[in-house]
Design a protein around this motif. Structure first.
Motif, PDB file in Angstrom:
ATOM      1  N   PHE A  54     -12.034  -7.879  -9.560  1.00 49.55           N
ATOM      2  CA  PHE A  54     -13.156  -6.995  -9.266  1.00 49.55           C
ATOM      3  C   PHE A  54     -14.486  -7.551  -9.790  1.00 49.55           C
ATOM      4  O   PHE A  54     -15.548  -7.207  -9.280  1.00 49.55           O
ATOM      5  N   LEU A  73     -16.374  -0.453  -8.203  1.00 47.75           N
ATOM      6  CA  LEU A  73     -15.375  -0.908  -7.240  1.00 47.75           C
ATOM      7  C   LEU A  73     -13.968  -0.583  -7.731  1.00 47.75           C
ATOM      8  O   LEU A  73     -13.115  -0.134  -6.959  1.00 47.75           O
ATOM      9  N   PHE A  74     -13.716  -0.816  -9.012  1.00 48.01           N
ATOM     10  CA  PHE A  74     -12.410  -0.498  -9.599  1.00 48.01           C
ATOM     11  C   PHE A  74     -12.134   1.001  -9.484  1.00 48.01           C
ATOM     12  O   PHE A  74     -11.039   1.417  -9.092  1.00 48.01           O
ATOM     13  N   TYR A  76     -13.370   3.170  -7.392  1.00 44.49           N
ATOM     14  CA  TYR A  76     -13.161   3.535  -5.988  1.00 44.49           C
ATOM     15  C   TYR A  76     -11.749   3.143  -5.538  1.00 44.49           C
ATOM     16  O   TYR A  76     -11.051   3.916  -4.897  1.00 44.49           O
ATOM     17  N   ARG A  77     -11.355   1.925  -5.904  1.00 42.91           N
ATOM     18  CA  ARG A  77     -10.050   1.405  -5.465  1.00 42.91           C
ATOM     19  C   ARG A  77      -8.893   2.222  -6.035  1.00 42.91           C
ATOM     20  O   ARG A  77      -7.847   2.364  -5.409  1.00 42.91           O
ATOM     21  N   PHE A  78      -9.077   2.789  -7.235  1.00 44.14           N
ATOM     22  CA  PHE A  78      -8.008   3.529  -7.886  1.00 44.14           C
ATOM     23  C   PHE A  78      -8.186   5.044  -7.774  1.00 44.14           C
ATOM     24  O   PHE A  78      -7.548   5.803  -8.494  1.00 44.14           O
ATOM     25  N   ASP A 199       0.174  -2.597  -5.172  1.00 40.23           N
ATOM     26  CA  ASP A 199      -0.817  -1.667  -5.725  1.00 40.23           C
ATOM     27  C   ASP A 199      -0.181  -0.736  -6.757  1.00 40.23           C
ATOM     28  O   ASP A 199      -0.797  -0.417  -7.774  1.00 40.23           O
ATOM     29  N   TRP A 204      -1.724   1.836  -9.740  1.00 41.36           N
ATOM     30  CA  TRP A 204      -2.205   2.953  -8.916  1.00 41.36           C
ATOM     31  C   TRP A 204      -1.060   3.930  -8.674  1.00 41.36           C
ATOM     32  O   TRP A 204      -0.015   3.545  -8.152  1.00 41.36           O
TER      33      TRP A 204
END
Length: 240
Positions: A54, A73-74, A76-78, A199, A204
């Motif tokens: 990231f 970004l992290f 959002y991704r999680f 993921d 996650w």
């Protein structure tokens, strides 16, 4: 557990599982890192974000704009609140997603590669392949987040002392998964199912810590309906 005051293998394992997010540097005061923060905590934050891919800037211990964007970004991704601030929840999720990270002083620089998940949870490639089969057989046609949630349920069982302590043991436990009973477990998983497993191994868990899930349109078991429900994703209800 057996109460004898002896710290044997089972006690050590249970203690490790209960404190897997503990670090010696942790203090009662919750840490909040944001733009302008400096020091070793920021250095560790940048290193972990870089480990996952990231963050691409220098690991210099200075929380600047690039670190801010990487944190966003992290988050959002999680599936977290996206604010660019590394508070307790973000830091805990980041530590869970970087269990294999070692600071540069302790090991050679690392990056997120295809081989990373192979060492997650100490799983063998055959375990990961079997988990992908399970996700594909049980969740194909479900939204992607639902497929990640199925993988997370298996991993949650792996951490629970109420289930077998291996991936094959969990998946092939009698009556545990319909896909095993009807033979669909041997279908070849697609890349989406494999990505969902990666993921989930990275930390996650869209299921919210669930240990079970079921399709309410098909479930007839009174027991599964009695489980505390967490959320619904696609056609599945995830429960404790």
């Amino acid at each position: 557990m057996k109460v004898d005051g002896v710290v044997g293998p089972k006690t050590k394992l249970k203690l490790w599982q209960a404190t897997k997010h503990w670090r010696p540097e942790m203090t009662p005061k919750a840490k909040v890192l944001k733009v302008g923060s400096r020091g070793g905590d920021v250095y560790d934050l940048q290193g972990r974000l870089k480990f996952l891919g990231f963050y691409t800037g220098p690991v210099d211990g200075a929380y600047g704009n690039r670190t801010y964007l990487a944190v966003r970004l992290f988050q959002y991704r999680f599936g977290m609140k996206v604010d660019g601030v590394a508070g307790p929840a973000t830091l805990e999720k980041l530590r869970a997603a970087t269990r294999n990270y070692r600071p540069p002083s302790q090991s050679a620089p690392q990056s997120r590669t295809a081989s990373l998940p192979r060492s997650s949870y100490g799983l063998k490639q055959s375990d990961i392949d079997l988990l992908a089969r399970c996700v594909y057989a049980e969740g194909r046609g479900e939204p992607y987040v639902g497929q990640v949630a199925i993988a997370a349920v298996v991993l949650n069982r792996l951490e629970s002392d109420k289930f077998p302590d291996t991936i094959p043991g969990i998946i092939f436990q009698p009556l545990a998964f319909e896909a095993v009973a009807d033979g669909q477990i041997w279908m070849t998983p697609n890349e989406t199912a494999r990505k969902a497993v990666r993921d989930a191994l990275a930390g996650w868990d869209p299921s919210g810590g669930a240990l079970f899930y079921f399709n309410p349109e098909r479930a007839t078991s009174k027991w599964i309906w009695s489980r505390p429900q967490i959320k619904r994703i696609g056609k599945h209800i995830f429960t404790r």
